[in-house]
Design a protein around this motif. Structure first.
Motif, PDB file in Angstrom:
ATOM      1  N   UNK A  65       0.831  -1.208   0.000  1.00 20.79           N
ATOM      2  CA  UNK A  65       0.000   0.000   0.000  1.00 20.79           C
ATOM      3  C   UNK A  65       0.862   1.254   0.000  1.00 20.79           C
ATOM      4  N   UNK A  66       1.961   1.231   0.754  1.00 23.77           N
ATOM      5  CA  UNK A  66       2.878   2.370   0.766  1.00 23.77           C
ATOM      6  C   UNK A  66       3.482   2.601  -0.618  1.00 23.77           C
ATOM      7  N   UNK A  67       3.849   1.511  -1.287  1.00 24.03           N
ATOM      8  CA  UNK A  67       4.412   1.628  -2.631  1.00 24.03           C
ATOM      9  C   UNK A  67       3.388   2.248  -3.585  1.00 24.03           C
ATOM     10  N   UNK A  68       2.146   1.793  -3.483  1.00 23.02           N
ATOM     11  CA  UNK A  68       1.099   2.331  -4.353  1.00 23.02           C
ATOM     12  C   UNK A  68       0.942   3.834  -4.128  1.00 23.02           C
ATOM     13  N   UNK A  69       0.922   4.230  -2.863  1.00 23.89           N
ATOM     14  CA  UNK A  69       0.752   5.643  -2.548  1.00 23.89           C
ATOM     15  C   UNK A  69       1.924   6.481  -3.057  1.00 23.89           C
ATOM     16  N   UNK A  70       3.111   5.905  -3.036  1.00 24.45           N
ATOM     17  CA  UNK A  70       4.310   6.655  -3.401  1.00 24.45           C
ATOM     18  C   UNK A  70       4.584   6.682  -4.896  1.00 24.45           C
ATOM     19  N   UNK A  71       4.238   5.600  -5.600  1.00 20.42           N
ATOM     20  CA  UNK A  71       4.706   5.458  -6.980  1.00 20.42           C
ATOM     21  C   UNK A  71       3.603   5.358  -8.038  1.00 20.42           C
ATOM     22  N   UNK A  72       2.384   5.005  -7.648  1.00 19.68           N
ATOM     23  CA  UNK A  72       1.362   4.727  -8.656  1.00 19.68           C
ATOM     24  C   UNK A  72       0.346   5.852  -8.766  1.00 19.68           C
ATOM     25  N   UNK A  73      -0.160   6.085  -9.962  1.00 21.41           N
ATOM     26  CA  UNK A  73      -1.157   7.137 -10.162  1.00 21.41           C
ATOM     27  C   UNK A  73      -2.376   6.926  -9.267  1.00 21.41           C
ATOM     28  N   UNK A  74      -2.777   7.975  -8.574  1.00 20.96           N
ATOM     29  CA  UNK A  74      -3.940   7.889  -7.713  1.00 20.96           C
ATOM     30  C   UNK A  74      -3.705   7.095  -6.440  1.00 20.96           C
ATOM     31  N   UNK A  75      -2.477   6.612  -6.251  1.00 16.04           N
ATOM     32  CA  UNK A  75      -2.172   5.849  -5.044  1.00 16.04           C
ATOM     33  C   UNK A  75      -2.796   4.476  -5.006  1.00 16.04           C
ATOM     34  N   UNK A  76      -3.181   3.945  -6.177  1.00 14.58           N
ATOM     35  CA  UNK A  76      -3.809   2.624  -6.233  1.00 14.58           C
ATOM     36  C   UNK A  76      -2.985   1.694  -7.126  1.00 14.58           C
ATOM     37  N   UNK A  77      -3.342   0.415  -7.101  1.00 12.28           N
ATOM     38  CA  UNK A  77      -2.645  -0.586  -7.903  1.00 12.28           C
ATOM     39  C   UNK A  77      -3.272  -0.786  -9.283  1.00 12.28           C
ATOM     40  N   UNK A  78      -4.278   0.016  -9.626  1.00  7.67           N
ATOM     41  CA  UNK A  78      -5.040  -0.214 -10.849  1.00  7.67           C
ATOM     42  C   UNK A  78      -4.205  -0.129 -12.120  1.00  7.67           C
ATOM     43  N   UNK A  79      -3.087   0.612 -12.084  1.00  7.72           N
ATOM     44  CA  UNK A  79      -2.300   0.809 -13.309  1.00  7.72           C
ATOM     45  C   UNK A  79      -1.270  -0.293 -13.538  1.00  7.72           C
ATOM     46  N   UNK A  80      -1.190  -1.272 -12.651  1.00  7.12           N
ATOM     47  CA  UNK A  80      -0.202  -2.340 -12.833  1.00  7.12           C
ATOM     48  C   UNK A  80      -0.487  -3.141 -14.098  1.00  7.12           C
ATOM     49  N   UNK A  81       0.596  -3.514 -14.787  1.00 10.92           N
ATOM     50  CA  UNK A  81       0.450  -4.344 -15.976  1.00 10.92           C
ATOM     51  C   UNK A  81       0.545  -5.816 -15.682  1.00 10.92           C
ATOM     52  N   UNK A  82       1.187  -6.188 -14.571  1.00 11.46           N
ATOM     53  CA  UNK A  82       1.303  -7.601 -14.189  1.00 11.46           C
ATOM     54  C   UNK A  82       1.763  -7.695 -12.748  1.00 11.46           C
ATOM     55  N   UNK A  83       1.620  -8.895 -12.197  1.00 14.68           N
ATOM     56  CA  UNK A  83       2.083  -9.189 -10.844  1.00 14.68           C
ATOM     57  C   UNK A  83       2.913 -10.464 -10.906  1.00 14.68           C
ATOM     58  N   UNK A  84       4.039 -10.460 -10.209  1.00 14.92           N
ATOM     59  CA  UNK A  84       4.924 -11.619 -10.172  1.00 14.92           C
ATOM     60  C   UNK A  84       5.131 -12.035  -8.726  1.00 14.92           C
ATOM     61  N   UNK A  85       5.277 -13.330  -8.512  1.00 13.57           N
ATOM     62  CA  UNK A  85       5.474 -13.829  -7.153  1.00 13.57           C
ATOM     63  C   UNK A  85       6.421 -15.020  -7.168  1.00 13.57           C
ATOM     64  N   UNK A  86       7.276 -15.105  -6.141  1.00 13.33           N
ATOM     65  CA  UNK A  86       8.095 -16.298  -5.948  1.00 13.33           C
ATOM     66  C   UNK A  86       7.186 -17.372  -5.358  1.00 13.33           C
ATOM     67  N   UNK A  87       6.973 -18.432  -6.124  1.00 15.76           N
ATOM     68  CA  UNK A  87       5.983 -19.438  -5.735  1.00 15.76           C
ATOM     69  C   UNK A  87       6.598 -20.631  -5.015  1.00 15.76           C
TER      70      UNK A  87
END
Length: 269
Positions: A65-87
């Motif tokens: 949430x802190x990253x979204x507020x600091x780096x993403x438009x509107x402070x949300x995750x809506x603009x992400x193009x993809x999500x990656x995770x170590x599975x």
């Protein structure tokens, strides 16, 4: 590449990007701590380790949430193009937290999800450190040296990944005795027989405890350890996988432990 601990929180960041540049959120809780990163392709925009004074279960969501507020438009995750995770493989609890978080976000945002093998991600970080400082970091790190990755699998076992230039990765779970033999052979092959050029030296990465308990002598310049921001490796590997269309349905993603959990073993088939 030294056996040293970094400060409680490590952060790498650049100026906030435009929304068109931001493509991926990478998440990992491979061990006791974890990290997240934002990337545009394979270029790192920002990366941060989770605070070590709290468990990943309580710090992962607030950090995102802190990253979204600091780096993403509107402070949300809506603009992400993809999500990656170590599975996986890795910590049973940590993987569940990271995978559940990633698949929930990917499903809610209708965003492509990429699952990255933990050992591959750690090897990518090690490969980055082995290359010259002036190399173009927007490009994938070439595998110019062999890398041996070891993570504690508990119960006298080790998650082992061996990465050799020109050969397919070898990823498995091995006994402590097997690990000790392989590690000591690798260490001797890079030093005791006179192969002193960097290209002939193994790089070693993962959990310090599985290396120190095996008693192998490792030069500090051959070590890439637990203090690295592993989410960077997750995101860089995922970018290449995404380009090849290697995504997974969030509803089908489960952690890969390379073996059943203790509870599953007790229940049986």
């Amino acid at each position: 590449m030294k056996f040293v601990q970094q400060p409680m929180q490590q952060e790498i960041s650049g100026p906030p990007p435009h929304s068109s540049d931001l493509t991926s959120l990478a998440i990992e809780v491979i061990g006791r701590e974890g990290s997240i990163a934002l990337l545009s392709g394979t270029s790192v925009i920002a990366a941060r380790t989770l605070t070590r004074d709290s468990r990943a279960a309580s710090s992962l969501a607030p950090t995102i949430a802190d990253f979204a507020a600091e780096y993403l438009p509107g402070g949300t995750l809506d603009s992400l193009g993809s999500i990656a995770v170590a599975s996986g493989p890795g910590s049973f609890t940590g993987l569940r937290i990271a995978v559940t978080t990633a698949k929930t976000l990917a499903y809610a945002l209708d965003t492509p999800l990429v699952a990255v093998n933990s050992l591959v991600a750690i090897a990518d970080v090690a490969a980055q450190k082995s290359n010259p400082a002036d190399r173009d970091l927007s490009l994938p790190a070439p595998l110019s040296r062999s890398i041996l990755v070891g993570l504690s699998a508990y119960r006298g076992q080790v998650y082992r990944g061996k990465f050799t230039p020109g050969q397919p990765p070898s990823i498995d779970i091995v006994s402590a005795a097997q690990w000790k033999t392989e590690l000591q052979l690798s260490a001797r092959a890079t030093g005791d027989v006179g192969l002193t050029e960097d290209k002939n030296k193994f790089l070693f990465a993962g959990d310090q405890t599985v290396f120190s308990s095996a008693g192998a002598a490792i030069d500090p310049d051959q070590w890439s350890g637990e203090d690295e921001v592993r989410a960077i490796g997750v995101g860089r590997v995922a970018a290449e996988m995404l380009a090849r269309g290697e995504t997974i349905d969030p509803l089908k993603l489960v952690p890969d432990y390379l073996r059943p959990s203790s509870a599953e073993e007790k229940v049986g088939p």
